[in-house]
Design a protein around this motif. Structure first.
Motif, PDB file in Angstrom:
ATOM      1  N   GLU A  74       0.851  -1.208   0.000  1.00  0.00           N
ATOM      2  CA  GLU A  74       0.000   0.000   0.000  1.00  0.00           C
ATOM      3  C   GLU A  74       0.879   1.249   0.000  1.00  0.00           C
ATOM      4  O   GLU A  74       2.094   1.164   0.182  1.00  0.00           O
ATOM      5  N   GLY A  75       0.231   2.396  -0.189  1.00  0.00           N
ATOM      6  CA  GLY A  75       0.946   3.667  -0.122  1.00  0.00           C
ATOM      7  C   GLY A  75       1.042   4.332  -1.477  1.00  0.00           C
ATOM      8  O   GLY A  75       0.721   3.744  -2.508  1.00  0.00           O
ATOM      9  N   SER A  76       1.475   5.624  -1.429  1.00  0.00           N
ATOM     10  CA  SER A  76       1.551   6.431  -2.648  1.00  0.00           C
ATOM     11  C   SER A  76       2.937   7.055  -2.791  1.00  0.00           C
ATOM     12  O   SER A  76       3.540   7.494  -1.798  1.00  0.00           O
ATOM     13  N   THR A  77       3.405   7.139  -4.045  1.00  0.00           N
ATOM     14  CA  THR A  77       4.709   7.773  -4.302  1.00  0.00           C
ATOM     15  C   THR A  77       4.674   9.264  -3.937  1.00  0.00           C
ATOM     16  O   THR A  77       5.728   9.874  -3.769  1.00  0.00           O
ATOM     17  N   ASP A  78       3.470   9.845  -3.782  1.00  0.00           N
ATOM     18  CA  ASP A  78       3.368  11.253  -3.359  1.00  0.00           C
ATOM     19  C   ASP A  78       3.882  11.444  -1.934  1.00  0.00           C
ATOM     20  O   ASP A  78       4.207  12.561  -1.530  1.00  0.00           O
ATOM     21  N   ASP A  79       3.899  10.355  -1.167  1.00  0.00           N
ATOM     22  CA  ASP A  79       4.293  10.465   0.247  1.00  0.00           C
ATOM     23  C   ASP A  79       5.776  10.213   0.465  1.00  0.00           C
ATOM     24  O   ASP A  79       6.182   9.760   1.536  1.00  0.00           O
ATOM     25  N   HIS A  80       6.583  10.485  -0.561  1.00  0.00           N
ATOM     26  CA  HIS A  80       8.028  10.261  -0.403  1.00  0.00           C
ATOM     27  C   HIS A  80       8.634  11.259   0.588  1.00  0.00           C
ATOM     28  O   HIS A  80       8.093  12.343   0.804  1.00  0.00           O
ATOM     29  N   ASP A  81       9.771  10.873   1.125  1.00  0.00           N
ATOM     30  CA  ASP A  81      10.566  11.689   2.036  1.00  0.00           C
ATOM     31  C   ASP A  81      10.916  13.042   1.401  1.00  0.00           C
ATOM     32  O   ASP A  81      11.152  13.106   0.188  1.00  0.00           O
ATOM     33  N   HIS A  82      10.992  14.102   2.209  1.00  0.00           N
ATOM     34  CA  HIS A  82      11.311  15.428   1.634  1.00  0.00           C
ATOM     35  C   HIS A  82      12.761  15.513   1.133  1.00  0.00           C
ATOM     36  O   HIS A  82      13.102  16.380   0.352  1.00  0.00           O
ATOM     37  N   GLU A  83      13.624  14.573   1.587  1.00  0.00           N
ATOM     38  CA  GLU A  83      15.018  14.581   1.093  1.00  0.00           C
ATOM     39  C   GLU A  83      15.134  13.998  -0.323  1.00  0.00           C
ATOM     40  O   GLU A  83      16.192  14.084  -0.950  1.00  0.00           O
ATOM     41  N   VAL A  84      14.027  13.422  -0.792  1.00  0.00           N
ATOM     42  CA  VAL A  84      14.001  12.826  -2.130  1.00  0.00           C
ATOM     43  C   VAL A  84      13.290  13.814  -3.059  1.00  0.00           C
ATOM     44  O   VAL A  84      12.282  14.400  -2.693  1.00  0.00           O
ATOM     45  N   ASP A  85      13.812  14.025  -4.274  1.00  0.00           N
ATOM     46  CA  ASP A  85      13.178  14.986  -5.183  1.00  0.00           C
ATOM     47  C   ASP A  85      11.875  14.452  -5.752  1.00  0.00           C
ATOM     48  O   ASP A  85      10.917  15.185  -5.911  1.00  0.00           O
ATOM     49  N   GLU A  86      11.871  13.165  -6.113  1.00  0.00           N
ATOM     50  CA  GLU A  86      10.651  12.556  -6.643  1.00  0.00           C
ATOM     51  C   GLU A  86      10.700  11.049  -6.444  1.00  0.00           C
ATOM     52  O   GLU A  86      11.784  10.453  -6.364  1.00  0.00           O
ATOM     53  N   SER A  87       9.506  10.444  -6.347  1.00  0.00           N
ATOM     54  CA  SER A  87       9.400   8.987  -6.308  1.00  0.00           C
ATOM     55  C   SER A  87       8.386   8.635  -7.391  1.00  0.00           C
ATOM     56  O   SER A  87       7.342   9.283  -7.507  1.00  0.00           O
ATOM     57  N   ARG A  88       8.704   7.638  -8.230  1.00  0.00           N
ATOM     58  CA  ARG A  88       7.819   7.361  -9.374  1.00  0.00           C
ATOM     59  C   ARG A  88       7.849   5.884  -9.780  1.00  0.00           C
ATOM     60  O   ARG A  88       8.887   5.237  -9.662  1.00  0.00           O
ATOM     61  N   TRP A  89       6.682   5.376 -10.229  1.00  0.00           N
ATOM     62  CA  TRP A  89       6.609   4.020 -10.778  1.00  0.00           C
ATOM     63  C   TRP A  89       7.100   4.037 -12.227  1.00  0.00           C
ATOM     64  O   TRP A  89       6.743   4.938 -12.993  1.00  0.00           O
ATOM     65  N   PHE A  90       7.891   3.039 -12.605  1.00  0.00           N
ATOM     66  CA  PHE A  90       8.361   2.873 -13.986  1.00  0.00           C
ATOM     67  C   PHE A  90       8.091   1.448 -14.435  1.00  0.00           C
ATOM     68  O   PHE A  90       8.273   0.511 -13.642  1.00  0.00           O
ATOM     69  N   PRO A  91       7.771   1.229 -15.718  1.00  0.00           N
ATOM     70  CA  PRO A  91       7.805  -0.143 -16.246  1.00  0.00           C
ATOM     71  C   PRO A  91       9.230  -0.679 -16.031  1.00  0.00           C
ATOM     72  O   PRO A  91      10.206   0.083 -16.169  1.00  0.00           O
ATOM     73  N   ILE A  92       9.357  -1.971 -15.704  1.00  0.00           N
ATOM     74  CA  ILE A  92      10.658  -2.474 -15.233  1.00  0.00           C
ATOM     75  C   ILE A  92      11.795  -2.279 -16.251  1.00  0.00           C
ATOM     76  O   ILE A  92      12.919  -1.932 -15.867  1.00  0.00           O
TER      77      ILE A  92
END
Ligand code: ATP
Length: 150
Positions: A102-120
């Motif tokens: 569960e969870g969303s990439t929007d809730d990434h740590d503030h030290e990270v610029d972005e969190s995103r799903w990619f096709p493998i």
């Protein structure tokens, strides 16, 4: 005379977190260092923590996603300098395969610029470091093995 650098050891833990998509398998990557480098979520193992627990915590904090550990993928190591080149760090990073819970990439740590799903396959292309690409290739074949066993 210049002194030889001091040597320090660091051990981190991280993970490949994956989920099924319409077209195959997606994995999460994080962007760091001012939006220039895509890597796997990872971080230093705390005292009283084992590598799997650190991988779960770091993946959750950095990517915003909660996963369940299925297996160990392997480890990588590299050297880098700190303290104006006065200290040479030998870093080992353990990586685990995590199934998304569960969870969303929007809730990434503030030290990270972005969190995103990619096709493998796109994730393998996008990762900045050769050793992490290799971990992702290994994760891909482990995931393929899981689906053929079902
Ligand atoms: P951690 O996420 O474990 O807390 P950190 O963010 O403090 O670590 P690293 O990600 O280990 O630090 O980065 C330290 C240095 O090592 C940087 O210069 C980075 O570019 C380099 N580096 C990071 N990962 C790799 C790798 N897989 N191969 C080679 N160099 C790397």
């Amino acid at each position: 005379m210049t002194r030889p650098p001091e040597i320090k050891k660091q051990v981190s833990s991280g993970g490949v977190i994956f989920r099924s998509s319409e077209d195959g398998v997606d994995v999460a990557l994080i962007e760091v260092r001012g939006g220039k480098t895509w890597c796997l979520p990872k971080g230093l193992i705390d005292k009283n923590e084992d590598p799997p627990a650190a991988a779960l915590r770091e993946v959750r904090e950095e990517s915003g996603l909660k996963g369940k550990i299925l297996d160990k993928i392997g480890h990588i190591s590299y050297w880098y300098f700190i303290d104006k080149n006065r200290t040479k760090v030998h870093k080992t990073v353990h990586f685990f395969l995590l199934k998304y819970v569960e969870g969303s990439t929007d809730d990434h740590d503030h030290e990270v610029d972005e969190s995103r799903w990619f096709p493998i396959d796109e994730a393998i292309e996008t990762l900045a470091y050769k050793s992490e690409k290799e971990i992702m290739r290994k994760a891909k074949s482990m995931i393929e093995g899981l689906s053929s066993a079902q």
